[in-house]
Design a protein around this motif. Structure first.
Motif, PDB file in Angstrom:
ATOM      1  N   PRO A 448       0.823  -1.219   0.000  1.00  0.00           N
ATOM      2  CA  PRO A 448       0.000   0.000   0.000  1.00  0.00           C
ATOM      3  C   PRO A 448       0.854   1.264   0.000  1.00  0.00           C
ATOM      4  O   PRO A 448       1.911   1.312   0.617  1.00  0.00           O
ATOM      5  N   ARG A 449       0.335   2.293  -0.696  1.00  0.00           N
ATOM      6  CA  ARG A 449       1.069   3.561  -0.782  1.00  0.00           C
ATOM      7  C   ARG A 449       0.658   4.559   0.290  1.00  0.00           C
ATOM      8  O   ARG A 449       1.360   5.527   0.551  1.00  0.00           O
ATOM      9  N   ASP A 450      -0.517   4.368   0.914  1.00  0.00           N
ATOM     10  CA  ASP A 450      -1.005   5.290   1.937  1.00  0.00           C
ATOM     11  C   ASP A 450      -1.953   4.545   2.864  1.00  0.00           C
ATOM     12  O   ASP A 450      -2.216   3.352   2.687  1.00  0.00           O
ATOM     13  N   ALA A 451      -2.474   5.243   3.858  1.00  0.00           N
ATOM     14  CA  ALA A 451      -3.316   4.611   4.878  1.00  0.00           C
ATOM     15  C   ALA A 451      -4.594   4.038   4.276  1.00  0.00           C
ATOM     16  O   ALA A 451      -5.042   2.950   4.660  1.00  0.00           O
ATOM     17  N   ASP A 452      -5.209   4.766   3.345  1.00  0.00           N
ATOM     18  CA  ASP A 452      -6.452   4.280   2.744  1.00  0.00           C
ATOM     19  C   ASP A 452      -6.222   2.974   2.004  1.00  0.00           C
ATOM     20  O   ASP A 452      -7.045   2.054   2.076  1.00  0.00           O
ATOM     21  N   ARG A 453      -5.098   2.896   1.281  1.00  0.00           N
ATOM     22  CA  ARG A 453      -4.808   1.663   0.554  1.00  0.00           C
ATOM     23  C   ARG A 453      -4.478   0.536   1.524  1.00  0.00           C
ATOM     24  O   ARG A 453      -4.814  -0.624   1.271  1.00  0.00           O
ATOM     25  N   ALA A 509       5.121   2.567  -0.501  1.00  0.00           N
ATOM     26  CA  ALA A 509       5.369   3.853   0.145  1.00  0.00           C
ATOM     27  C   ALA A 509       6.316   4.748  -0.633  1.00  0.00           C
ATOM     28  O   ALA A 509       6.521   5.903  -0.246  1.00  0.00           O
ATOM     29  N   LEU A 510       6.903   4.263  -1.729  1.00  0.00           N
ATOM     30  CA  LEU A 510       7.762   5.111  -2.557  1.00  0.00           C
ATOM     31  C   LEU A 510       6.968   5.862  -3.618  1.00  0.00           C
ATOM     32  O   LEU A 510       7.556   6.534  -4.468  1.00  0.00           O
ATOM     33  N   ALA A 511       5.636   5.796  -3.569  1.00  0.00           N
ATOM     34  CA  ALA A 511       4.819   6.542  -4.523  1.00  0.00           C
ATOM     35  C   ALA A 511       5.084   8.045  -4.472  1.00  0.00           C
ATOM     36  O   ALA A 511       5.219   8.679  -5.530  1.00  0.00           O
ATOM     37  N   PRO A 512       5.183   8.675  -3.282  1.00  0.00           N
ATOM     38  CA  PRO A 512       5.491  10.113  -3.274  1.00  0.00           C
ATOM     39  C   PRO A 512       6.815  10.430  -3.950  1.00  0.00           C
ATOM     40  O   PRO A 512       6.937  11.432  -4.664  1.00  0.00           O
ATOM     41  N   LEU A 513       7.813   9.593  -3.756  1.00  0.00           N
ATOM     42  CA  LEU A 513       9.104   9.788  -4.394  1.00  0.00           C
ATOM     43  C   LEU A 513       8.961   9.740  -5.914  1.00  0.00           C
ATOM     44  O   LEU A 513       9.580  10.538  -6.635  1.00  0.00           O
ATOM     45  N   CYS A 514       8.146   8.825  -6.404  1.00  0.00           N
ATOM     46  CA  CYS A 514       7.956   8.708  -7.855  1.00  0.00           C
ATOM     47  C   CYS A 514       7.216   9.920  -8.421  1.00  0.00           C
ATOM     48  O   CYS A 514       7.521  10.378  -9.530  1.00  0.00           O
ATOM     49  N   LEU A 515       6.258  10.445  -7.683  1.00  0.00           N
ATOM     50  CA  LEU A 515       5.551  11.642  -8.141  1.00  0.00           C
ATOM     51  C   LEU A 515       6.504  12.837  -8.184  1.00  0.00           C
ATOM     52  O   LEU A 515       6.435  13.662  -9.109  1.00  0.00           O
ATOM     53  N   GLN A 516       7.389  12.940  -7.200  1.00  0.00           N
ATOM     54  CA  GLN A 516       8.384  14.011  -7.224  1.00  0.00           C
ATOM     55  C   GLN A 516       9.340  13.825  -8.403  1.00  0.00           C
ATOM     56  O   GLN A 516       9.750  14.800  -9.053  1.00  0.00           O
ATOM     57  N   THR A 517       9.682  12.585  -8.703  1.00  0.00           N
ATOM     58  CA  THR A 517      10.545  12.301  -9.848  1.00  0.00           C
ATOM     59  C   THR A 517       9.871  12.717 -11.143  1.00  0.00           C
ATOM     60  O   THR A 517      10.511  13.308 -12.038  1.00  0.00           O
ATOM     61  N   ALA A 518       8.573  12.431 -11.261  1.00  0.00           N
ATOM     62  CA  ALA A 518       7.825  12.815 -12.465  1.00  0.00           C
ATOM     63  C   ALA A 518       7.817  14.326 -12.638  1.00  0.00           C
ATOM     64  O   ALA A 518       7.929  14.837 -13.769  1.00  0.00           O
ATOM     65  N   ASP A 519       7.703  15.061 -11.537  1.00  0.00           N
ATOM     66  CA  ASP A 519       7.735  16.526 -11.616  1.00  0.00           C
ATOM     67  C   ASP A 519       9.088  17.013 -12.116  1.00  0.00           C
ATOM     68  O   ASP A 519       9.171  17.932 -12.948  1.00  0.00           O
ATOM     69  N   LEU A 520      10.179  16.426 -11.611  1.00  0.00           N
ATOM     70  CA  LEU A 520      11.506  16.822 -12.061  1.00  0.00           C
ATOM     71  C   LEU A 520      11.708  16.510 -13.535  1.00  0.00           C
ATOM     72  O   LEU A 520      12.288  17.313 -14.286  1.00  0.00           O
ATOM     73  N   LEU A 521      11.232  15.348 -13.959  1.00  0.00           N
ATOM     74  CA  LEU A 521      11.370  14.976 -15.366  1.00  0.00           C
ATOM     75  C   LEU A 521      10.543  15.892 -16.259  1.00  0.00           C
ATOM     76  O   LEU A 521      10.963  16.256 -17.370  1.00  0.00           O
ATOM     77  N   ALA A 522       9.370  16.286 -15.777  1.00  0.00           N
ATOM     78  CA  ALA A 522       8.528  17.201 -16.560  1.00  0.00           C
ATOM     79  C   ALA A 522       9.262  18.513 -16.796  1.00  0.00           C
ATOM     80  O   ALA A 522       9.155  19.124 -17.875  1.00  0.00           O
TER      81      ALA A 522
END
Length: 636
Positions: A448-453, A509-522
């Protein structure tokens, strides 16, 4: 200069008078409270072994004589007495390890920090000494909690089989590991604790009867000859003696002179001896003694005077989210039961135990038994949830494979502290579970990536009654919810750019890291899709289809790259005939030194900047070689 500061090596202890030994013990406790509350660490176990450790180093000649520590979280006093008194960086990058460390000192013989293993080590070392004709003393220190582990008894059986091999086993009996020790052995040790009057009775009898004319001497001889029978009646240490182990004790583990006397007697015996010491976890720290849950087994940074936490977590922990949801499920599902291995509170099952005391079992430090017992519970019509640290499930692999999975048992394993944990060092990082479990047929793994998941996937797991399931989550705070912007098959899409170049597969739990990576790549003109597979074993059938729509796939996981999710994604792409290049970002195949989680992740390249840079470099090299970056379907 304090007495503690004057101790540079164990030999310095032997010049101390009895009053000075008591003064040193007090100084060590003061030091521990001040030092460990500044950094965090294992406080309670070390407060409990101060006098015992002093006695060990006064009687034995370390490192020529080997003092072996089971688990090792109680080795802080040992470190202080062997020249390591700078605790300012304890468990931090470049500082002292929280466990024995060969890199630190020749006095640290073994680095095992998983329980119940030290007797096996001692057996092997004793055999090596016998073969090589080496003469020295081997001392294995093991807690009463660790004696609930089956490996300890396998070792005892072998140690006793060769009764002439000198080996001293010191049982540090504080009635608890993380929590109060339970089980049949615990009951046995409890009986021994209550029979200290036996030896006084025998001493009295010797004095009185030997002075009695005519019949006194024969009566005392009969009494002495019946000693084994009396011991079995009043103090059943016969359990150890029947194995072939000489038993000494119980001894007050906080009476240095008494411990030294017992150790000297053990030292003179030419065979295996068990010295049973009674200690008090958290001794000398009133807040620790008042905390009956775990006696300050592990603490974070605290006020050294009040022992109030200095850092209050801003967010809920993964453990607390799991614990609350388990209690909710337990109220709805009377067939759901729980098992823990000597860590009911650390894995979040306290509330479940309070609300459903007849549906939870603490099996002690016995992960193998936990798995097999769970298979029996499942076969009997229940759905057991086995909650352990991720690093400890490694010990039960055969039982997960052959008892749970082979029999199609609906057992859910909840793995706390999964991924890089950091400060507790290489043995406690939970970075092998997704690799080890990949080979288990039928088993399913959710990250899971967060509490809801976590709540969703836990409920999905306990609904599976014909195969094992696994839920894994890290030690860090759970963080904010991460909503999906869409779904593909059973996967959640977390970010979707038009005409994407890169598919980022975010594991747990590395989902936030991947979203930050996507922002940098953008920012560099590289468009990404970020997807959370939710269940990483088996992978969703739509993942290869999605991958084919991108020019590069990057898998980011908090697990070993060897055999992990990246490996599984690569296999799935090959099986589907999808030739998209793949890069896997995870934990390298090596043991990671202790440091904060963030420091460790940075060291191994699991940061947005590092991943974005490496992904950009791959695309640049491909473009320079004239390769197509985007699939034709994307209009490239």
């Amino acid at each position: 200069m304090t007495l503690l500061e004057s101790i540079k090596e164990p030999q310095d202890l032997r010049t101390l008078s009895p009053p000075e030994v008591g003064e040193l013990a007090a100084e060590i406790r003061t030091f521990l409270v001040r030092a460990v509350t500044r950094t965090g660490g294992h406080l309670g176990p070390n407060l409990g072994v101060v006098e015992l450790t002093i006695a060990l180093h006064r009687v034995f000649d370390s490192p020529v004589d080997h003092i072996l520590w089971d688990t090792g979280h109680q080795s802080y006093v040992h470190k202080l007495l062997t020249g390591r008194q700078d605790f300012s960086g304890l468990r931090g990058k470049g500082g002292l390890s929280g466990y024995p460390s060969r890199a630190e000192s020749a006095h640290d013989v073994i680095e095992n920090s998983h329980a119940s293993t030290v007797l096996g080590w001692a057996d092997g070392l004793a055999k090596a000494d016998e073969v090589l004709g080496r003469r020295r003393h081997l001392v294995a220190v093991i807690g009463d909690g660790a004696l609930t582990g089956g490996m300890a008894w396998e070792a005892l059986n072998n140690i006793a089989a060769a009764g002439n091999r000198p080996l001293i086993i010191v049982v540090n009996d504080n009635e608890r590991s993380y929590a109060p020790t339970i089980g049949g052995l615990a009951e046995h040790l409890a009986t021994l604790r209550t029979t200290d009057g036996y030896e006084r009775f025998l001493t009295w009898g010797k004095g009185v009867l030997q002075q009695t004319p005519v019949i006194g001497q024969p009566l005392y001889g009969s009494l002495h000859g019946a000693k084994k029978g009396f011991k079995d009646t009043f103090a059943p240490q016969g359990m150890f003696e029947d194995l072939g182990l000489k038993y000494l004790g119980p001894v007050d583990g906080h009476d240095t002179a008494a411990v030294e006397s017992a150790l000297h007697r053990a030292k003179r015996f030419h065979g295996p001896v068990l010295v049973h010491c009674i200690t008090e976890k958290g001794r000398g720290c009133l807040p620790a003694l008042a905390d009956d849950a775990d006696r300050f087994h592990t603490v974070g940074r605290m006020n050294p005077l009040t022992c109030e936490p200095l850092v209050v977590p801003a967010a809920a922990s993964w453990t607390s989210v799991f614990g609350d949801e388990m209690a909710e499920i337990g109220a709805e599902r009377p067939d759901v039961v729980a098992i823990t291995a000597a860590m009911l509170q650390p894995v979040g099952l306290t509330r479940f135990a309070e609300e459903f005391p007849d549906r939870i079992w603490d099996v002690g430090i016995a992960e193998q038994h936990a798995a097999v017992s769970a298979a029996g519970l499942a076969t009997g019509g229940l759905h057991p949830v086995v909650a352990v640290y991720a690093t400890f499930l490694n010990r039960a692999f055969d039982q997960v494979l052959m008892d749970v999975a082979l029999h199609g048992c609906g057992v859910t394993f909840v793995l706390d502290r999964a991924g890089v944990t950091g400060v507790d060092g290489p043995s406690h990082n939970g970075v092998w579970d997704m690799s080890v479990l990949q080979v288990v047929p039928g088993l399913r793994i959710a990250a899971p990536r967060d509490a809801d998941r976590l709540r969703e996937e836990l409920r999905e797991a306990v609904d599976v009654d014909d195969a094992p399931t696994v839920i894994r989550f890290p030690k860090e705070p759970v963080g904010e919810p991460i909503p999906a912007v869409g779904t593909i098959g059973g996967m959640d899409v977390l970010h979707r750019a038009p005409d994407p170049d890169v598919l980022l597969v975010a594991v747990g739990a590395l989902a936030p890291l991947c979203l930050q990576t996507a922002d940098l790549l953008a920012g560099a003109g590289i468009r990404c899709t970020v997807v959370d597979p939710r269940w990483v074993k088996p992978l969703d059938e739509q993942l290869p289809v999605l991958a084919a729509q991108h020019g590069l796939v990057a898998v980011v996981e908090d697990n070993s790259r060897a055999g992990g999710v990246g490996w599984a994604v690569g296999q799935a792409l090959r099986d589907a005939g999808v030739d998209v290049p793949l890069r896997s970002f995870g934990v390298p195949e090596r043991f990671l030194a202790h440091a904060g989680r963030g420091d460790v992740l940075a060291e191994i390249g699991l940061t947005p900047v590092e991943i974005a840079g490496r992904v950009s470099a791959v695309l640049e090299r491909r473009a320079a070689a004239g390769e197509r970056i985007r699939p034709k379907e994307n209009g490239a």
